[in-house]
Design a protein around this motif. Structure first.
Motif, PDB file in Angstrom:
ATOM      1  N   UNK A   1      -4.764  11.463  12.808  1.00  0.00           N
ATOM      2  CA  UNK A   1      -4.234  10.495  13.766  1.00  0.00           C
ATOM      3  C   UNK A   1      -3.259   9.537  13.077  1.00  0.00           C
ATOM      4  N   UNK A   2      -3.353   9.445  11.760  1.00  0.00           N
ATOM      5  CA  UNK A   2      -2.395   8.699  10.957  1.00  0.00           C
ATOM      6  C   UNK A   2      -1.821   9.628   9.895  1.00  0.00           C
ATOM      7  N   UNK A   3      -0.581   9.391   9.529  1.00  0.00           N
ATOM      8  CA  UNK A   3       0.094  10.186   8.510  1.00  0.00           C
ATOM      9  C   UNK A   3      -0.107   9.567   7.139  1.00  0.00           C
ATOM     10  N   UNK A   4      -0.667  10.296   6.186  1.00  0.00           N
ATOM     11  CA  UNK A   4      -0.825   9.729   4.834  1.00  0.00           C
ATOM     12  C   UNK A   4       0.514   9.394   4.185  1.00  0.00           C
ATOM     13  N   UNK A   5       1.531  10.199   4.434  1.00  0.00           N
ATOM     14  CA  UNK A   5       2.844   9.899   3.861  1.00  0.00           C
ATOM     15  C   UNK A   5       3.388   8.584   4.414  1.00  0.00           C
ATOM     16  N   UNK A   6       3.228   8.375   5.704  1.00  0.00           N
ATOM     17  CA  UNK A   6       3.698   7.126   6.304  1.00  0.00           C
ATOM     18  C   UNK A   6       2.922   5.935   5.766  1.00  0.00           C
ATOM     19  N   UNK A   7       1.613   6.094   5.572  1.00  0.00           N
ATOM     20  CA  UNK A   7       0.810   4.999   5.027  1.00  0.00           C
ATOM     21  C   UNK A   7       1.256   4.633   3.624  1.00  0.00           C
ATOM     22  N   UNK A   8       1.602   5.631   2.808  1.00  0.00           N
ATOM     23  CA  UNK A   8       2.110   5.348   1.464  1.00  0.00           C
ATOM     24  C   UNK A   8       3.399   4.530   1.553  1.00  0.00           C
ATOM     25  N   UNK A   9       4.320   4.930   2.422  1.00  0.00           N
ATOM     26  CA  UNK A   9       5.578   4.190   2.589  1.00  0.00           C
ATOM     27  C   UNK A   9       5.316   2.752   3.021  1.00  0.00           C
ATOM     28  N   UNK A  10       4.449   2.580   4.006  1.00  0.00           N
ATOM     29  CA  UNK A  10       4.194   1.239   4.539  1.00  0.00           C
ATOM     30  C   UNK A  10       3.493   0.351   3.517  1.00  0.00           C
ATOM     31  N   UNK A  11       2.596   0.933   2.730  1.00  0.00           N
ATOM     32  CA  UNK A  11       1.925   0.157   1.688  1.00  0.00           C
ATOM     33  C   UNK A  11       2.908  -0.253   0.602  1.00  0.00           C
ATOM     34  N   UNK A  12       3.760   0.674   0.190  1.00  0.00           N
ATOM     35  CA  UNK A  12       4.742   0.353  -0.848  1.00  0.00           C
ATOM     36  C   UNK A  12       5.736  -0.697  -0.367  1.00  0.00           C
ATOM     37  N   UNK A  13       6.046  -0.668   0.917  1.00  0.00           N
ATOM     38  CA  UNK A  13       6.918  -1.715   1.472  1.00  0.00           C
ATOM     39  C   UNK A  13       6.263  -3.085   1.343  1.00  0.00           C
ATOM     40  N   UNK A  14       4.951  -3.119   1.551  1.00  0.00           N
ATOM     41  CA  UNK A  14       4.228  -4.386   1.454  1.00  0.00           C
ATOM     42  C   UNK A  14       4.174  -4.859   0.007  1.00  0.00           C
ATOM     43  N   UNK A  15       3.883  -3.949  -0.919  1.00  0.00           N
ATOM     44  CA  UNK A  15       3.866  -4.271  -2.334  1.00  0.00           C
ATOM     45  C   UNK A  15       2.652  -5.090  -2.745  1.00  0.00           C
ATOM     46  N   UNK A  16       2.515  -5.272  -4.050  1.00  0.00           N
ATOM     47  CA  UNK A  16       1.410  -6.042  -4.591  1.00  0.00           C
ATOM     48  C   UNK A  16       0.287  -5.160  -5.109  1.00  0.00           C
ATOM     49  N   UNK A  17      -0.665  -5.779  -5.817  1.00  0.00           N
ATOM     50  CA  UNK A  17      -1.763  -5.041  -6.442  1.00  0.00           C
ATOM     51  C   UNK A  17      -2.655  -4.369  -5.406  1.00  0.00           C
ATOM     52  N   UNK A  18      -2.872  -5.036  -4.279  1.00  0.00           N
ATOM     53  CA  UNK A  18      -3.714  -4.453  -3.240  1.00  0.00           C
ATOM     54  C   UNK A  18      -3.097  -3.201  -2.658  1.00  0.00           C
ATOM     55  N   UNK A  19      -1.801  -3.245  -2.410  1.00  0.00           N
ATOM     56  CA  UNK A  19      -1.100  -2.076  -1.876  1.00  0.00           C
ATOM     57  C   UNK A  19      -1.131  -0.929  -2.874  1.00  0.00           C
ATOM     58  N   UNK A  20      -0.949  -1.244  -4.152  1.00  0.00           N
ATOM     59  CA  UNK A  20      -0.980  -0.208  -5.183  1.00  0.00           C
ATOM     60  C   UNK A  20      -2.365   0.437  -5.258  1.00  0.00           C
ATOM     61  N   UNK A  21      -3.410  -0.373  -5.139  1.00  0.00           N
ATOM     62  CA  UNK A  21      -4.773   0.172  -5.175  1.00  0.00           C
ATOM     63  C   UNK A  21      -5.032   1.070  -3.969  1.00  0.00           C
ATOM     64  N   UNK A  22      -4.497   0.704  -2.816  1.00  0.00           N
ATOM     65  CA  UNK A  22      -4.649   1.520  -1.615  1.00  0.00           C
ATOM     66  C   UNK A  22      -3.917   2.854  -1.768  1.00  0.00           C
ATOM     67  N   UNK A  23      -2.697   2.810  -2.300  1.00  0.00           N
ATOM     68  CA  UNK A  23      -1.936   4.039  -2.526  1.00  0.00           C
ATOM     69  C   UNK A  23      -2.682   4.946  -3.500  1.00  0.00           C
ATOM     70  N   UNK A  24      -3.318   4.364  -4.477  1.00  0.00           N
ATOM     71  CA  UNK A  24      -4.101   5.158  -5.433  1.00  0.00           C
ATOM     72  C   UNK A  24      -5.229   5.909  -4.732  1.00  0.00           C
ATOM     73  N   UNK A  25      -5.849   5.287  -3.739  1.00  0.00           N
ATOM     74  CA  UNK A  25      -6.902   5.973  -2.983  1.00  0.00           C
ATOM     75  C   UNK A  25      -6.328   7.140  -2.175  1.00  0.00           C
ATOM     76  N   UNK A  26      -5.143   6.968  -1.620  1.00  0.00           N
ATOM     77  CA  UNK A  26      -4.493   8.079  -0.921  1.00  0.00           C
ATOM     78  C   UNK A  26      -4.161   9.209  -1.890  1.00  0.00           C
ATOM     79  N   UNK A  27      -3.823   8.838  -3.126  1.00  0.00           N
ATOM     80  CA  UNK A  27      -3.561   9.861  -4.141  1.00  0.00           C
ATOM     81  C   UNK A  27      -4.842  10.596  -4.509  1.00  0.00           C
ATOM     82  N   UNK A  28      -5.960   9.897  -4.563  1.00  0.00           N
ATOM     83  CA  UNK A  28      -7.248  10.561  -4.812  1.00  0.00           C
ATOM     84  C   UNK A  28      -7.506  11.608  -3.719  1.00  0.00           C
TER      85      UNK A  28
END
Length: 458
Positions: free
Chosen positions: A242-269
């Motif tokens: 229901x959500x696109x992981x690729x889109x979530x990575x883009x949106x998190x990186x747009x936000x930036x910061x340590x929290x966003x990076x940690x979230x992207x890492x979970x998507x990478x897992x």
């Protein structure tokens, strides 16, 4: 008038949907198709909680299509037969779907290709729809077909240029003559856990936007906090696409910061586990790396397994987590780790027993991530420290220091003050007598000794 079919599977959305956009480019009309396949039920993957969430996702998908002049076509039966039948009914020249990684997905694609080719219909399978980076996109130097350790995978994964997310289409024309069954309804699904969240693309996008705005910044520091629950809770929406992981990575990186990076890492897992299982599909049932375990027999472990499933082990942090699972069809990731370690290592029960129970209840019961995470914890998977054991008391005092998470899910202990809630057997006898709470089913030191002996570590 040309027609194409889009077979929706684990990609129940309109935004950032490459198969749908490709079909719309190729044809004047498109049939958005979902097949209720009895093969999924026969394999034991159609649990009530997921059926309820799926019904929400299909309703949301249908509503989104209707806003664009279309509709969702639903059929029941073997997926190859029904897809080929729909393609024949509408005279489709192409069928589009997202690539999968499980054996079931591979068999589905092979069957579709064979059946459709007989009718002169071309099958297009699209990568990087259910993952941000497709399995096989990055591989180690030296000839191996996949990364077995996350950190080097993540470095290479982070360098991959992700495609730009695709917007939802403005219009979808569906042939009027194509028949559809009624959509399944959540209300018709029995035995659903009481607090299963509402599914669907709209619900998922609202949840993500709120979490991104309010909680993402603190995710790096707070994601293991059990009572605070700073996790995104997006895993069910990712499981159903229901959500696109690729889109979530883009949106998190747009936000930036340590929290966003940690979230992207979970998507990478998540992607990491997909590429492992894509390369080693047998790992869904067999040890990725065997430790030659002689797990306790079902008869030996029956009472302990029952207590674990029911949240009656006598260890409050374990019991709270297991009760959260039963109530919500979801469990905090830290809780998943400690309950899995307790079953596989402290009780020395085959990880497949726990993985099956999780699949019976989890809304995000993803065969890939569920099985590979269980193997990671059991030490038969990709963990570089396969013999580590998570002590539930240490975990409780670190991640639920005041016992608020325990009190939320174990009402028998709500009146116990402070940290004593984690060790109720240390309370005075008169207090313990009124708790209706069990004694521990295993001594932690004895469980650790048994595990070490079994693994040849002592």
């Amino acid at each position: 008038m040309t027609t194409a079919v889009v077979l929706f599977t684990s990609d129940l959305r309109l935004s950032d949907h490459p198969p749908l956009r490709a079909a719309l480019r190729a044809a004047d009309e498109v049939v958005p198709l979902f097949v209720q396949d009895p093969g999924v039920r026969a394999a034991g993957f159609e649990a009530p909680n997921r059926r309820a969430f799926l019904a929400d996702c299909l309703a949301s998908l249908d509503a989104g299509l209707r806003k664009r002049g279309g509709r969702l076509v639903v059929r029941s039966g073997p997926v190859v037969r029904e897809t080929a039948a729909v393609a024949a009914e509408c005279g489709a020249a192409e069928v589009h779907l997202a690539a999968g990684v499980t054996r079931y997905a591979h068999h589905r694609e092979e069957g579709l290709r064979t059946a459709l080719e007989k009718d002169g219909v071309e099958l297009h399978v699209h990568d990087a729809v259910v993952t941000a980076v497709a399995p096989g996109t990055v591989v180690p130097s030296g000839g191996s077909d996949h990364f077995a350790v996350f950190t080097p995978y993540f470095r290479r994964w982070s360098d991959v240029h992700l495609r730009e997310p695709l917007g939802a289409p403005r219009k979808v024309r569906v042939p009027a003559e194509v028949r559809s069954e009624e959509l399944p309804r959540r209300a018709d699904v029995p035995d659903v856990s009481p607090d299963v969240p509402k599914g669907g693309e709209d619900a998922g996008r609202r949840l993500f936007q709120r979490w991104r705005r309010e909680d993402m910044a603190g995710y790096e520091d707070d994601h293991d906090d059990l009572p605070g629950d700073g996790t995104s809770r997006l895993s069910p929406f990712l499981h159903f696409g229901a959500l696109s992981p690729a889109e979530l990575v883009h949106l998190a990186r747009e936000r930036g910061g340590a929290g966003a990076e940690a979230f992207v890492r979970q998507l990478a897992w998540r992607d990491f586990h997909y590429q492992v299982l894509a390369a080693r599909p047998a790992s869904a049932e067999k040890d990725y790396r065997t430790r030659h375990d002689a797990w306790r027999s079902p008869k030996q472990a029956e009472a302990d397994v029952t207590a674990w499933k029911e949240g009656r082990t006598g260890y409050p942090i374990v019991d709270a987590a297991m009760r959260q699972l039963r109530a919500e069809g979801w469990m905090h990731n830290r809780a998943r780790l400690l309950t899995a370690s307790f079953l596989a290592k402290t009780l020395y029960v085959d990880w497949r027993v726990g993985a099956r129970h999780f699949l019976d209840l989890l809304v995000d019961g993803d065969l890939v991530n569920n099985q590979m995470n269980w193997q990671w914890v059991a030490g038969t998977g990709t963990d570089t420290r396969p013999h580590r054991v998570l002590n539930p008391l240490v975990q409780a005092k670190r991640f639920d220091p005041q016992g608020d998470y325990v009190r939320r899910y174990v009402p028998e202990l709500r009146e116990v003050a402070g940290r004593r809630v984690h060790e109720p057997w240390k309370l005075p006898a008169e207090q313990r007598a009124g708790l209706d709470y069990p004694e521990p089913i295993v001594d932690l030191d004895e469980g650790l000794k048994r595990f070490k002996q079994a693994r040849g570590r002592e």
